[in-house]
Design a protein around this motif. Sequence first.
Motif, PDB file in Angstrom:
ATOM      1  N   LYS A 112     -12.699   1.532  -2.823  1.00 23.63           N
ATOM      2  CA  LYS A 112     -12.618   0.407  -3.771  1.00 23.63           C
ATOM      3  C   LYS A 112     -12.274   0.899  -5.176  1.00 23.63           C
ATOM      4  CE  LYS A 112     -15.548  -2.682  -1.172  1.00 23.63           C
ATOM      5  NZ  LYS A 112     -16.860  -3.295  -1.012  1.00 23.63           N
ATOM      6  N   GLU A 113     -12.816   2.045  -5.555  1.00 22.85           N
ATOM      7  CA  GLU A 113     -12.463   2.636  -6.853  1.00 22.85           C
ATOM      8  C   GLU A 113     -10.972   2.968  -6.881  1.00 22.85           C
ATOM      9  OE1 GLU A 113     -14.026   3.637  -9.823  1.00 22.85           O
ATOM     10  OE2 GLU A 113     -15.824   2.541  -9.236  1.00 22.85           O
ATOM     11  N   GLU A 114     -10.467   3.511  -5.775  1.00 25.15           N
ATOM     12  CA  GLU A 114      -9.045   3.850  -5.701  1.00 25.15           C
ATOM     13  C   GLU A 114      -8.192   2.601  -5.876  1.00 25.15           C
ATOM     14  OE1 GLU A 114      -5.159   3.934  -4.228  1.00 25.15           O
ATOM     15  OE2 GLU A 114      -6.751   2.909  -3.129  1.00 25.15           O
ATOM     16  N   GLU A 115      -8.591   1.507  -5.254  1.00 29.89           N
ATOM     17  CA  GLU A 115      -7.845   0.251  -5.393  1.00 29.89           C
ATOM     18  C   GLU A 115      -7.795  -0.188  -6.855  1.00 29.89           C
ATOM     19  OE1 GLU A 115      -8.334  -2.217  -1.234  1.00 29.89           O
ATOM     20  OE2 GLU A 115     -10.043  -2.208  -2.617  1.00 29.89           O
ATOM     21  N   ASP A 116      -8.926  -0.102  -7.530  1.00 29.70           N
ATOM     22  CA  ASP A 116      -8.977  -0.493  -8.945  1.00 29.70           C
ATOM     23  C   ASP A 116      -8.105   0.415  -9.814  1.00 29.70           C
ATOM     24  OD1 ASP A 116     -10.735  -2.516  -8.261  1.00 29.70           O
ATOM     25  OD2 ASP A 116     -12.529  -1.393  -8.861  1.00 29.70           O
ATOM     26  N   TYR A 168      -9.978   3.734   6.899  1.00 30.09           N
ATOM     27  CA  TYR A 168      -8.781   4.416   7.399  1.00 30.09           C
ATOM     28  C   TYR A 168      -7.605   3.450   7.513  1.00 30.09           C
ATOM     29  CZ  TYR A 168      -5.447   6.816  10.315  1.00 30.09           C
ATOM     30  OH  TYR A 168      -4.292   7.372  10.794  1.00 30.09           O
ATOM     31  N   GLU A 169      -7.847   2.282   8.092  1.00 32.91           N
ATOM     32  CA  GLU A 169      -6.768   1.307   8.283  1.00 32.91           C
ATOM     33  C   GLU A 169      -6.188   0.862   6.944  1.00 32.91           C
ATOM     34  OE1 GLU A 169      -5.258   0.476  11.097  1.00 32.91           O
ATOM     35  OE2 GLU A 169      -6.593   1.823  12.171  1.00 32.91           O
ATOM     36  N   ARG A 170      -7.041   0.611   5.958  1.00 28.76           N
ATOM     37  CA  ARG A 170      -6.553   0.179   4.646  1.00 28.76           C
ATOM     38  C   ARG A 170      -5.817   1.309   3.933  1.00 28.76           C
ATOM     39  NH1 ARG A 170     -11.531  -2.521   1.771  1.00 28.76           N
ATOM     40  NH2 ARG A 170     -12.551  -0.740   2.711  1.00 28.76           N
ATOM     41  N   ALA A 171      -6.335   2.534   4.028  1.00 31.14           N
ATOM     42  CA  ALA A 171      -5.661   3.681   3.405  1.00 31.14           C
ATOM     43  C   ALA A 171      -4.321   3.939   4.095  1.00 31.14           C
ATOM     44  CB  ALA A 171      -6.542   4.924   3.474  1.00 31.14           C
ATOM     45  N   ARG A 174      -1.794   1.383   2.883  1.00 33.31           N
ATOM     46  CA  ARG A 174      -1.349   1.648   1.510  1.00 33.31           C
ATOM     47  C   ARG A 174      -0.438   2.865   1.439  1.00 33.31           C
ATOM     48  NH1 ARG A 174      -4.909  -0.339  -3.073  1.00 33.31           N
ATOM     49  NH2 ARG A 174      -3.662   1.305  -3.968  1.00 33.31           N
ATOM     50  N   LEU A 175      -0.722   3.897   2.260  1.00 35.32           N
ATOM     51  CA  LEU A 175       0.163   5.057   2.308  1.00 35.32           C
ATOM     52  C   LEU A 175       1.504   4.665   2.921  1.00 35.32           C
ATOM     53  CD1 LEU A 175      -2.334   7.863   3.366  1.00 35.32           C
ATOM     54  CD2 LEU A 175      -1.035   7.763   1.229  1.00 35.32           C
ATOM     55  N   ARG A 178       3.834   3.100   0.529  1.00 35.69           N
ATOM     56  CA  ARG A 178       4.416   4.085  -0.392  1.00 35.69           C
ATOM     57  C   ARG A 178       5.328   5.074   0.338  1.00 35.69           C
ATOM     58  NH1 ARG A 178      -0.867   5.514  -4.117  1.00 35.69           N
ATOM     59  NH2 ARG A 178      -1.387   3.352  -4.569  1.00 35.69           N
ATOM     60  N   SER A 179       5.520   4.873   1.632  1.00 36.35           N
ATOM     61  CA  SER A 179       6.350   5.761   2.467  1.00 36.35           C
ATOM     62  C   SER A 179       5.860   7.197   2.411  1.00 36.35           C
ATOM     63  CB  SER A 179       7.815   5.677   2.056  1.00 36.35           C
ATOM     64  OG  SER A 179       8.278   4.361   2.171  1.00 36.35           O
ATOM     65  N   ARG A 180       4.555   7.363   2.428  1.00 35.42           N
ATOM     66  CA  ARG A 180       3.931   8.688   2.407  1.00 35.42           C
ATOM     67  C   ARG A 180       3.439   9.035   3.808  1.00 35.42           C
ATOM     68  NH1 ARG A 180       5.087  11.386  -2.114  1.00 35.42           N
ATOM     69  NH2 ARG A 180       3.315  12.659  -1.625  1.00 35.42           N
ATOM     70  N   PRO A 181       3.310  10.325   4.126  1.00 35.41           N
ATOM     71  CA  PRO A 181       2.801  10.707   5.451  1.00 35.41           C
ATOM     72  C   PRO A 181       1.373  10.202   5.650  1.00 35.41           C
ATOM     73  CG  PRO A 181       3.348  12.664   4.122  1.00 35.41           C
ATOM     74  CD  PRO A 181       3.638  11.462   3.298  1.00 35.41           C
ATOM     75  N   ILE A 182       1.099   9.752   6.859  1.00 29.91           N
ATOM     76  CA  ILE A 182      -0.215   9.185   7.178  1.00 29.91           C
ATOM     77  C   ILE A 182      -0.966  10.176   8.064  1.00 29.91           C
ATOM     78  CG2 ILE A 182      -1.414   7.282   8.299  1.00 29.91           C
ATOM     79  CD1 ILE A 182       1.166   5.615   7.650  1.00 29.91           C
ATOM     80  N   PRO A 183      -2.146  10.614   7.636  1.00 32.63           N
ATOM     81  CA  PRO A 183      -2.935  11.531   8.472  1.00 32.63           C
ATOM     82  C   PRO A 183      -3.289  10.870   9.798  1.00 32.63           C
ATOM     83  CG  PRO A 183      -3.834  11.420   6.250  1.00 32.63           C
ATOM     84  CD  PRO A 183      -2.795  10.347   6.356  1.00 32.63           C
TER      85      PRO A 183
END
Length: 184
Positions: A112-116, A168-171, A174-175, A178-183
Amino acid sequence: TSTLRTATPQYSFSTPPVTEVLGQEATGSAGPVQYYLPHYGILPTHPLWIVKAVRDRLWLALTINDLKRANLLLLLADKRIGMANELFSTDKAEEGVPAAYKAEQYLEAAFKEEEDIAKNGVDTTDLLTRLALASLKHREVLNGISVKAPDDARPHITEALNITRSVYERAKARLGERSRPIPQ
């Protein structure tokens, strides 16, 4: 000091441990998640635990920088899941369940902090990647805990697993945006 003790739920488990693993589909069969969990220090069963708990709350309250606060929440989440694993390994499910659940609350708070932070235009891609990896590692640890846990502790572990899945699903989403690699 009694306020902190009364605010923590007390659990009492007495049934034999289960032999199946909850939520195995989340980590798959690719092997252990490559994510480092830091050493947790003293456990909730230690007499000085209350000092550590107060220190952690003060540390959070005094951390003004949002990105540092998110990283601190993630650190505390990682330490708590390590504590929970140790407590379950030593047959202390009564203390292990609150530690596991608190770990996942910290993990969710970090997200949630990351979202903000992201709403303010700050690039949080590295933090998102770490949150996704951490949630996978937490899920892996919780799956191991579920094997050791008594039957009546399973609903609480399932709640914690649901939090890790949600983070995990929300991260991951969001990744992906951004077209970033997803773990995995």
